[in-house]
Every structure is written in structure tokens, then in C-alpha cells.
Design an enzyme around this catalytic site. Structure first.
Site, PDB file in Angstrom:
ATOM      1  N   THR A   1       6.066   7.310  -4.493  1.00  0.00           N
ATOM      2  CA  THR A   1       6.376   7.635  -3.101  1.00  0.00           C
ATOM      3  C   THR A   1       7.817   7.281  -2.769  1.00  0.00           C
ATOM      4  O   THR A   1       8.547   8.078  -2.165  1.00  0.00           O
ATOM      5  CB  THR A   1       5.417   6.889  -2.149  1.00  0.00           C
ATOM      6  OG1 THR A   1       4.064   7.115  -2.563  1.00  0.00           O
ATOM      7  CG2 THR A   1       5.576   7.385  -0.724  1.00  0.00           C
TER       8      THR A   1
ATOM      9  N   ALA B   1       3.264   1.467  -1.125  1.00  0.00           N
ATOM     10  CA  ALA B   1       2.301   0.372  -1.270  1.00  0.00           C
ATOM     11  C   ALA B   1       1.056   0.914  -1.949  1.00  0.00           C
ATOM     12  O   ALA B   1       0.752   2.106  -1.870  1.00  0.00           O
ATOM     13  CB  ALA B   1       1.946  -0.246   0.078  1.00  0.00           C
TER      14      ALA B   1
ATOM     15  N   LYS C   1       1.078  -4.567  -3.497  1.00  0.00           N
ATOM     16  CA  LYS C   1       2.093  -3.824  -4.204  1.00  0.00           C
ATOM     17  C   LYS C   1       2.198  -4.366  -5.625  1.00  0.00           C
ATOM     18  O   LYS C   1       1.729  -5.445  -5.909  1.00  0.00           O
ATOM     19  CB  LYS C   1       3.454  -3.953  -3.499  1.00  0.00           C
ATOM     20  CG  LYS C   1       3.522  -3.205  -2.162  1.00  0.00           C
ATOM     21  CD  LYS C   1       4.832  -3.413  -1.424  1.00  0.00           C
ATOM     22  CE  LYS C   1       6.043  -3.150  -2.255  1.00  0.00           C
ATOM     23  NZ  LYS C   1       6.092  -1.778  -2.828  1.00  0.00           N
TER      24      LYS C   1
ATOM     25  N   GLY D   1       2.925  -0.775 -10.116  1.00  0.00           N
ATOM     26  CA  GLY D   1       3.960  -0.181 -10.950  1.00  0.00           C
ATOM     27  C   GLY D   1       4.765  -1.203 -11.720  1.00  0.00           C
ATOM     28  O   GLY D   1       5.606  -0.837 -12.550  1.00  0.00           O
TER      29      GLY D   1
ATOM     30  N   GLU E   1      10.754  -6.236  -5.780  1.00  0.00           N
ATOM     31  CA  GLU E   1      10.412  -5.620  -4.496  1.00  0.00           C
ATOM     32  C   GLU E   1      10.301  -6.681  -3.408  1.00  0.00           C
ATOM     33  O   GLU E   1      10.850  -6.523  -2.308  1.00  0.00           O
ATOM     34  CB  GLU E   1       9.103  -4.844  -4.616  1.00  0.00           C
ATOM     35  CG  GLU E   1       9.221  -3.561  -5.419  1.00  0.00           C
ATOM     36  CD  GLU E   1       7.892  -2.884  -5.664  1.00  0.00           C
ATOM     37  OE1 GLU E   1       7.908  -1.666  -5.938  1.00  0.00           O
ATOM     38  OE2 GLU E   1       6.847  -3.557  -5.607  1.00  0.00           O
TER      39      GLU E   1
ATOM     40  N   LYS F   1      -4.350   5.158   0.637  1.00  0.00           N
ATOM     41  CA  LYS F   1      -3.974   3.755   0.427  1.00  0.00           C
ATOM     42  C   LYS F   1      -4.503   2.822   1.520  1.00  0.00           C
ATOM     43  O   LYS F   1      -4.309   1.611   1.450  1.00  0.00           O
ATOM     44  CB  LYS F   1      -2.448   3.631   0.347  1.00  0.00           C
ATOM     45  CG  LYS F   1      -1.803   4.481  -0.742  1.00  0.00           C
ATOM     46  CD  LYS F   1      -2.338   4.149  -2.116  1.00  0.00           C
ATOM     47  CE  LYS F   1      -1.528   4.783  -3.236  1.00  0.00           C
ATOM     48  NZ  LYS F   1      -1.576   6.253  -3.239  1.00  0.00           N
TER      49      LYS F   1
END
Length: 266
Positions: A62, A118, A129, A132, A138, A156
């Protein structure tokens, strides 16, 4: 539009948020893909960006759309004098390839705005989060930001963190990782917690973060309880670097769904 997600941000749990919603209704019954919804949310977030800002550039499918959009606006001159602070090596490479000027937290310890995705968002705008793998950077960038805009598609949204049954990541040092995994499981034994070392699918070798650490993915059968207490308990364990709960950090959440785009502000 009459309502946004009344069962979510308008729930009893969220009554103290006093969210405001801005709605862009879908003009036709066209079914959008999940990636198209992510792109819509990302483009909406970039509307908050102004020339001269120092921006936290998020990581993931995203956030990638937001970085692409920022680069496009720089290229056509609608944005100027932007400085980006990437949250991962992947985002760093993307931004460099697009010509976005970059710096780091040493030079810019306070950011104007961060935009990121998120994995989960609860009614209090708490987040999971890090699926990934970039949770530490982050969190460093986004805690340094005056405003933190979270962009998600409606899949989500959860009633409580861990509510998808998917991973809540914890970044740990590699030394005696099995010992740390067992201690993490014991913290949440009443919630039926199971921990798994994240591995690279192709090789089954441990996944290694940008910081040279491992990730333990925690899976919960039931609610983990008070999130602040859970956060503190995890961080007290020697060997833990950071966890993927981002509590009381988001200032705006943008949700793209089949009914339109919904923006809620703390």
C-alpha cells in the site's frame, strides 16, 4: 453518504475517538481489486502532503503506491522541496529509482508527516505492522513524525489486534532465538499464543531484517488482553528488539472499501 463503518470506528469501544469521516462514494457498482483499493487509499493520503515537507516513506504494497504518487507529483511540479525518510531498504531503493530526495533521522529527527500501511487496525486506531519485516525502522520513523497517516483497504479492520488470526511480529536478536520464542509464548499462554520463527520460503533459512535480526511471528487464539501491558511485557524480555503493535500512534486512518474512501482523525 449516511454511514461509514459504524460497527468499527463508530463502535462503543471507539466512542472517545470522535472520528470525522470524508466519503468519496464509488460512482458505479464496479468491483475493485484489493490492490486498486490500496491505491485509492494511498492517493488520498498524499493529498495531505505539502511542498517543503519532510516525509516518512512507508514500506509495503500500500505504501508503495503513496511513494509512487509523491514521485509523480514531484516530477510534474505540484510538489517541491520534499525530503523522504525511508523505512526500509526496499523503500529506499524505490525512492532513489524515482528521484525522491532522501535523508535520515540523524539529519531530520522531527518529520512533518509519515504515510504507511498496516496489517491490522482496531477501533481505537491501534495497529499491527511488520508482516513485511520492517517494523523497527517503521516505528522509529513514525514515532518521530508529527502526523502519521495509515492507509488500508477494508480487509485490515479488526475488532481487536490479532483478530485476523495472522501474525503479530516481534523482532529479536538471533542469539538463542528459541529461548526468546518460548518466553514470548509463555507471556500469552492464556491467549493460546503460538510463536514461529519467520523463514524465507525458498530456502527455509531464517528471515533476516534490514537490521540483522530475526522475527518471531506470534499467533493468538484469543484476545491478548490489555495492549499497553502486553507491549510492556514483550519489551521487558531480554533479546527482544521491538514488536509490531503500534499503539496510540496513528493520527489519521484512511480506509478504502467497496462503499468509498473513509477518513477518520483522532
Amino acid at each position: 453518504m449516511a454511514i461509514a463503518y459504524p460497527h468499527f470506528f463508530g463502535s462503543e469501544k471507539a466512542k472517545n475517538l470522535k472520528p470525522s469521516f470524508m466519503v468519496t462514494p464509488t460512482p458505479s457498482p464496479v468491483i475493485l481489486s484489493q490492490d486498486e483499493l490500496k491505491k485509492i487509499a494511498a492517493y488520498k493520503a498524499v493529498e495531505f502532503v505539502e511542498s517543503g515537507m519532510v516525509l516518512g516513506l512507508g514500506t509495503g504494497s500500500t505504501a508503495k503506491h503513496a511513494v509512487d504518487r509523491i514521485a509523480e507529483l514531484l516530477r510534474i511540479g505540484k510538489l517541491k522541496n520534499i525530503v523522504g525518510i525511508p523505512t526500509s531498504s526496499i523503500t529506499h531503493e524505490q525512492a532513489v529509482s524515482l528521484g525522491i530526495p532522501l535523508s535520515d533521522l540523524n539529519a531530520h529527527p522531527i518529520l512533518d508527516l509519515a504515510i504507511d500501511g498496516a496489517d491490522e487496525v482496531d477501533p481505537q486506531m491501534n495497529l499491527v505492522k511488520g508482516r513485511g519485516g520492517s517494523l523497527l525502522r517503521e516505528k522509529m520513523v513514525e514515532t518521530a513524525s508529527k502526523k502519521f497517516i495509515v492507509i488500508v483497504d477494508e480487509s485490515k479492520l479488526v475488532s481487536h489486534l490479532g483478530g485476523t488470526g495472522l501474525a503479530m511480529p516481534v523482532e529479536i536478536v538471533p542469539f538463542c532465538w528459541e529461548f526468546t520464542l518460548r518466553r514470548l509464548e509463555m507471556l500469552f499462554i492464556e491467549a493460546g499464543c503460538v510463536g514461529k520463527l519467520r523463514v524465507v520460503r525458498e530456502s527455509s533459512e531464517p528471515y533476516v531484517t534490514d537490521n540483522g535480526n530475526y522475527i518471531i511471528d506470534l499467533y493468538f487464539k484469543s484476545d491478548m488482553g490489555d495492549l499497553k501491558e502486553a507491549s510492556d511485557a514483550i519489551l521487558r524480555l531480554a533479546g527482544v528488539v521491538e514488536h509490531g503493535m503500534f499503539l496510540d500512534m496513528a493520527t489519521t486512518v484512511i480506509v478504502a472499501g467497496k462503499l468509498g474512501v473513509f477518513v477518520t482523525n483522532k
